[in-house]
Motif scaffolding. Structure first.
Motif, PDB file in Angstrom:
ATOM      1  N   UNK A  33       4.339  64.185  51.883  1.00 36.68           N
ATOM      2  CA  UNK A  33       4.303  65.192  50.818  1.00 36.68           C
ATOM      3  C   UNK A  33       2.883  65.284  50.259  1.00 36.68           C
ATOM      4  N   UNK A  34       2.300  64.152  49.968  1.00 41.53           N
ATOM      5  CA  UNK A  34       0.924  64.108  49.472  1.00 41.53           C
ATOM      6  C   UNK A  34      -0.022  64.777  50.467  1.00 41.53           C
ATOM      7  N   UNK A  35       0.166  64.486  51.739  1.00 40.37           N
ATOM      8  CA  UNK A  35      -0.687  65.043  52.792  1.00 40.37           C
ATOM      9  C   UNK A  35      -0.562  66.569  52.855  1.00 40.37           C
ATOM     10  N   UNK A  36       0.651  67.086  52.764  1.00 40.87           N
ATOM     11  CA  UNK A  36       0.827  68.542  52.802  1.00 40.87           C
ATOM     12  C   UNK A  36       0.259  69.189  51.545  1.00 40.87           C
ATOM     13  N   UNK A  37       0.429  68.557  50.391  1.00 39.66           N
ATOM     14  CA  UNK A  37      -0.171  69.091  49.166  1.00 39.66           C
ATOM     15  C   UNK A  37      -1.685  69.178  49.305  1.00 39.66           C
ATOM     16  N   UNK A  38      -2.285  68.160  49.874  1.00 40.72           N
ATOM     17  CA  UNK A  38      -3.727  68.155  50.105  1.00 40.72           C
ATOM     18  C   UNK A  38      -4.126  69.345  50.974  1.00 40.72           C
ATOM     19  N   UNK A  39      -3.412  69.534  52.079  1.00 38.01           N
ATOM     20  CA  UNK A  39      -3.756  70.606  53.018  1.00 38.01           C
ATOM     21  C   UNK A  39      -3.538  71.986  52.398  1.00 38.01           C
ATOM     22  N   UNK A  40      -2.501  72.125  51.605  1.00 33.09           N
ATOM     23  CA  UNK A  40      -2.251  73.419  50.954  1.00 33.09           C
ATOM     24  C   UNK A  40      -3.343  73.715  49.937  1.00 33.09           C
ATOM     25  N   UNK A  41      -3.676  72.726  49.108  1.00 28.82           N
ATOM     26  CA  UNK A  41      -4.679  72.978  48.051  1.00 28.82           C
ATOM     27  C   UNK A  41      -6.037  73.316  48.639  1.00 28.82           C
ATOM     28  N   UNK A  42      -6.457  72.586  49.636  1.00 29.32           N
ATOM     29  CA  UNK A  42      -7.749  72.883  50.265  1.00 29.32           C
ATOM     30  C   UNK A  42      -7.716  74.273  50.907  1.00 29.32           C
ATOM     31  N   UNK A  43      -6.610  74.600  51.542  1.00 31.93           N
ATOM     32  CA  UNK A  43      -6.484  75.926  52.166  1.00 31.93           C
ATOM     33  C   UNK A  43      -6.488  77.039  51.129  1.00 31.93           C
ATOM     34  N   UNK A  49      -5.253  81.911  55.047  1.00 28.84           N
ATOM     35  CA  UNK A  49      -3.854  82.340  55.058  1.00 28.84           C
ATOM     36  C   UNK A  49      -3.044  81.639  56.151  1.00 28.84           C
ATOM     37  N   UNK A  50      -3.633  81.441  57.302  1.00 30.78           N
ATOM     38  CA  UNK A  50      -2.922  80.791  58.407  1.00 30.78           C
ATOM     39  C   UNK A  50      -2.491  79.382  58.013  1.00 30.78           C
ATOM     40  N   UNK A  51      -3.421  78.594  57.483  1.00 33.69           N
ATOM     41  CA  UNK A  51      -3.124  77.211  57.119  1.00 33.69           C
ATOM     42  C   UNK A  51      -2.214  77.131  55.891  1.00 33.69           C
ATOM     43  N   UNK A  52      -2.414  78.028  54.928  1.00 35.07           N
ATOM     44  CA  UNK A  52      -1.534  78.062  53.756  1.00 35.07           C
ATOM     45  C   UNK A  52      -0.091  78.285  54.177  1.00 35.07           C
ATOM     46  N   UNK A  53       0.137  79.248  55.039  1.00 31.73           N
ATOM     47  CA  UNK A  53       1.473  79.557  55.527  1.00 31.73           C
ATOM     48  C   UNK A  53       2.065  78.361  56.270  1.00 31.73           C
ATOM     49  N   UNK A  93     -10.314  68.869  45.835  1.00 33.39           N
ATOM     50  CA  UNK A  93     -11.096  69.991  45.314  1.00 33.39           C
ATOM     51  C   UNK A  93     -12.583  69.662  45.276  1.00 33.39           C
ATOM     52  N   UNK A  94     -12.897  68.470  44.804  1.00 32.77           N
ATOM     53  CA  UNK A  94     -14.298  68.080  44.647  1.00 32.77           C
ATOM     54  C   UNK A  94     -14.996  67.964  45.994  1.00 32.77           C
ATOM     55  N   UNK A  95     -14.347  67.357  46.973  1.00 31.76           N
ATOM     56  CA  UNK A  95     -14.960  67.228  48.305  1.00 31.76           C
ATOM     57  C   UNK A  95     -15.076  68.602  48.971  1.00 31.76           C
ATOM     58  N   UNK A  96     -14.057  69.442  48.804  1.00 34.01           N
ATOM     59  CA  UNK A  96     -14.108  70.786  49.393  1.00 34.01           C
ATOM     60  C   UNK A  96     -15.245  71.603  48.800  1.00 34.01           C
ATOM     61  N   UNK A  97     -15.475  71.445  47.512  1.00 34.07           N
ATOM     62  CA  UNK A  97     -16.528  72.197  46.815  1.00 34.07           C
ATOM     63  C   UNK A  97     -17.715  71.278  46.500  1.00 34.07           C
ATOM     64  N   UNK A  98     -18.060  70.439  47.441  1.00 31.51           N
ATOM     65  CA  UNK A  98     -19.034  69.364  47.242  1.00 31.51           C
ATOM     66  C   UNK A  98     -20.404  69.871  46.789  1.00 31.51           C
ATOM     67  N   UNK A  99     -20.768  71.090  47.153  1.00 27.30           N
ATOM     68  CA  UNK A  99     -22.088  71.607  46.765  1.00 27.30           C
ATOM     69  C   UNK A  99     -22.197  71.897  45.275  1.00 27.30           C
ATOM     70  N   UNK A 100     -21.067  71.975  44.571  1.00 28.70           N
ATOM     71  CA  UNK A 100     -21.101  72.283  43.143  1.00 28.70           C
ATOM     72  C   UNK A 100     -21.605  71.119  42.296  1.00 28.70           C
ATOM     73  N   UNK A 101     -21.162  69.903  42.607  1.00 27.62           N
ATOM     74  CA  UNK A 101     -21.540  68.762  41.764  1.00 27.62           C
ATOM     75  C   UNK A 101     -21.589  67.442  42.515  1.00 27.62           C
ATOM     76  N   UNK A 102     -21.453  67.486  43.822  1.00 24.75           N
ATOM     77  CA  UNK A 102     -21.350  66.226  44.553  1.00 24.75           C
ATOM     78  C   UNK A 102     -19.986  65.611  44.279  1.00 24.75           C
TER      79      UNK A 102
END
Length: 148
Positions: A33-43, A49-53, A93-102
């Motif tokens: 469940x945690x793993x799917x939540x991670x994948x959905x949020x990053x997507x 759209x493909x990965x979200x679905x 979120x932070x790793x996905x948007x790493x350029x914003x603040x490290x």
């Protein structure tokens, strides 16, 4: 809609390499469940759209998680998510948007309260893997049902 490029067909070795990474990561993270939540949020963050679905459907196969899917983009504002899930989502979120603040040390310390260091590495690998899948899907024009 039309698929721009079927990378699976034109370069099966690249697809095989990504699948090897996916298989490694999925074998390391026990809480599916945690793993799917991670994948959905990053997507969601990446607009894939493909990965979200795919991952929303995968999460629903694990149980009644419709509210989790519906409220994931506002996870900070709802009491639905556990503290462990919240920490993982913040890291994702932070790793996905790493350029914003490290990645602040404070966040890593929060993650260590809920995950071992080996699990932290697995989470980083999972975040990087879904980011890679998202970038492949978006760049090649994948959309839900494009391979049906």
């Amino acid at each position: 809609m039309k698929l721009r490029l079927n990378y699976r067909k034109v370069n099966p070795s690249a697809y095989k390499a990504m699948m090897a990474l996916e298989q490694y990561v999925s074998g390391q993270i026990e809480d599916k469940v945690l793993y799917e939540l991670l994948k959905i949020r990053v997507s969601q963050l990446n607009g894939c759209s493909f990965c979200l679905d795919m991952h929303a459907k995968d999460l629903l196969k694990l149980g009644d998680y419709a509210d989790h899917i519906l409220l994931l983009s506002v996870w900070r504002e709802v009491p639905l998510f556990t503290e462990k899930e919240r920490v993982m989502l913040e890291l994702a979120e932070t790793v996905t948007e790493i350029s914003h603040q490290g990645v602040p040390t404070e966040l890593i310390n929060k993650v260590r309260e809920h995950f071992s260091e080996a699990e932290l590495v697995d989470l980083i690998m999972a975040i990087n893997t879904i980011n890679s899948w998202n970038r492949i899907a978006i760049t090649t024009g994948m959309y839900p049902g494009c391979f049906n």
